[in-house]
Design an enzyme around this catalytic site. Structure first.
Site, PDB file in Angstrom:
ATOM      1  N   ARG A   1      32.043 -10.245 -16.956  1.00 35.22           N
ATOM      2  CA  ARG A   1      31.015 -10.592 -15.979  1.00 35.22           C
ATOM      3  C   ARG A   1      29.903 -11.438 -16.594  1.00 35.22           C
ATOM      4  NH1 ARG A   1      30.440  -5.409 -13.570  1.00 35.22           N
ATOM      5  NH2 ARG A   1      28.595  -5.230 -14.837  1.00 35.22           N
TER       6      ARG A   1
ATOM      7  N   TYR B   1      19.456 -26.642   5.405  1.00 37.89           N
ATOM      8  CA  TYR B   1      20.890 -26.443   5.642  1.00 37.89           C
ATOM      9  C   TYR B   1      21.063 -25.213   6.537  1.00 37.89           C
ATOM     10  CZ  TYR B   1      25.725 -25.487   4.001  1.00 37.89           C
ATOM     11  OH  TYR B   1      27.072 -25.246   3.888  1.00 37.89           O
TER      12      TYR B   1
ATOM     13  N   ASP C   1      16.769 -26.833  -2.482  1.00 34.69           N
ATOM     14  CA  ASP C   1      18.203 -27.129  -2.405  1.00 34.69           C
ATOM     15  C   ASP C   1      18.336 -28.603  -2.782  1.00 34.69           C
ATOM     16  OD1 ASP C   1      20.756 -27.898  -1.593  1.00 34.69           O
ATOM     17  OD2 ASP C   1      20.800 -26.435   0.038  1.00 34.69           O
TER      18      ASP C   1
ATOM     19  N   LYS D   1      29.842 -29.923  -3.980  1.00 31.15           N
ATOM     20  CA  LYS D   1      29.696 -31.293  -3.497  1.00 31.15           C
ATOM     21  C   LYS D   1      29.855 -32.303  -4.636  1.00 31.15           C
ATOM     22  CE  LYS D   1      29.024 -29.162   0.333  1.00 31.15           C
ATOM     23  NZ  LYS D   1      27.759 -28.742   0.883  1.00 31.15           N
TER      24      LYS D   1
END
Ligand SMILES: *Cc1c(COP(=O)(O)O)cnc(C)c1O
Length: 402
Positions: free
Chosen positions: A62, A116, A188, A213
């Site tokens: 992890r 968004y 963002d 993206k």
């Protein structure tokens, strides 16, 4: 000279970022280190492992492996002013993880109205349930923004340019005001990426990207990141550990593979997008072209002042077209695929009507979705711009022929 010289441009540094002899050996890219269990040589080593909690050394799956650490290292170098970067399983998870790291019950969150849509959904859903109140503000109206602060305001969530409508706001001013009021500012930063907009240098505290993206860039992987100076990085990391956020080494290697070509891809898609935006401006069917890279568009001066690059994503508004005509336009396109996401090598088109999403602002000044004004968002990829223009020309022709 070290290839990691901070005097080199970031485009140069990302080509070798994350490459450390102890992680990579002699190969160019970090190998994919799969593993949940990391074995210790003896009990003493196991005990010693518990005493520190840093990345960059084995502990348990992890906490990642050199594949993920190399990507974090590279993204930290991409964002000037960052001390570290945390990876998340998607851009949306990065937004949630970052907001969780700075908010608790009773706090007020200010959110830009052109955010968004899933970020808005998170505020109105999960964070509301948790006891966080979100107030939406018009990012182009400083008075509105100021008036939304109260003594419980702990964080401000920004995005630039706005999703779908693409208006640019003055981030340095908004971030400075947040800091004066004792609130953390998060942005963002997916559109320009850290390469096109150095968010921390412009006053933001946490810079978030959907790596899905531009950084991934090939439409085959989902991931998100949040980068910050030390204080907020520590909080991001602790929260991600508590939420159990982890990305696979295979996915990290895919994202890493996109990174060295990102500057080149962004440059090419920006140039094509600008060329297409100019062409659309002269079409009688188009009422607005929403592209901050285009001179004369709202926010273009701010773009020139604050940004070092753009990308292939922008929108335009059809005039006097009903939804059936818009659908004929989009359906007739051959090179532009129909689908969500963006920032890949192939171009995409998406019809949109943001009227019902916005609650604190309107931009551009049109009646969305009425048939008088309908939106289309384009993600311009790496195809030749002339072919893309011809494709759009066919779309306009199909719109006329009902
Ligand atoms: C796509 C997108 C995200 C979310 O990224 P996912 O990886 O799809 O969850 C966040 N912000 C913006 C601006 C986006 O376009």
């Amino acid at each position: 000279m070290s290839k990691d010289n901070p005097n080199y441009h970031r485009e140069t540094r990302v080509t070798t970022a994350g490459r450390k002899e102890e992680w990579t050996g002699q190969v160019v890219n970090p190998p994919i280190w799969r593993g949940s269990t990391h074995l210790y040589s003896d009990v003493a080593a196991l005990e010693a492992g518990k005493s520190t909690n840093e990345d960059g050394r084995f502990f348990y799956g992890r906490r990642g492996s050199p594949t993920q650490w190399a990507l974090c290292d590279a993204l930290t170098k991409l964002e000037p002013g960052a001390f570290g970067t945390v990876l998340y399983p998607s851009g949306t998870a990065a937004l949630a993880g970052a907001l969780f790291s700075v908010l608790k019950a009773g706090d007020v969150l200010l959110m830009a109205d052109n955010i968004y849509d899933p970020t808005r959904g998170m505020a109105n859903g999960l964070f509301k349930q948790m006891g966080v109140e979100t107030r939406f503000f018009n990012p182009l109206d400083l008075d509105d923004y100021r008036s939304k602060f109260c003594d419980r305001t702990k964080a401000v969530m920004l995005e630039n340019p706005g999703s779908l409508t693409m208006e640019l706001c003055d981030i340095p001013t908004l971030a400075r005001l947040a800091r004066e009021k004792g609130a953390v500012s998060l942005i963002d930063n997916t559109w320009a990426s850290s390469l096109g907009f150095a968010a921390l240098e412009h006053g933001c505290d946490i810079s978030i990207m959907a790596l899905t993206k531009h950084v991934g860039g090939h439409s085959d992987v989902m991931m998100g990141s949040a980068s910050a100076a030390e204080r907020y990085y520590r909080r991001l990391r602790r929260t991600a550990q508590q939420l159990g956020h982890v990305v696979s080494p295979d996915d990290a290697a895919l994202v890493m593979r996109g990174l060295p070509t990102m500057a080149l891809r962004l440059e090419r898609s920006s140039q094509s997008a600008l060329q297409i935006a100019r062409w659309l401006q002269d079409r009688k069917e188009v009422s607005h072209v929403l592209c901050p890279m285009l001179p004369g568009t709202r926010g273009h001066e701010v773009w020139q002042r604050d940004f070092t690059g753009g990308c292939g994503l922008f929108s335009f508004v059809l005039r006097d077209a009903d939804k059936a005509a818009r659908a004929r336009f989009v359906d007739a396109l051959d090179l532009f695929g129909i689908g969500y996401s963006w920032g890949g090598f192939e171009s995409l088109a998406l019809p949109f009507d943001p009227g019902h999403i916005r609650t604190a602002s309107t931009w551009p000044p049109v009646q969305w979705g009425t048939g008088e004004h309908l939106g289309i968002r384009l993600s311009v990829g790496l195809e030749h711009a002339a072919d893309l223009i011809e494709d759009l020309e066919n779309g306009f022709a199909a719109m006329e022929n009902s």
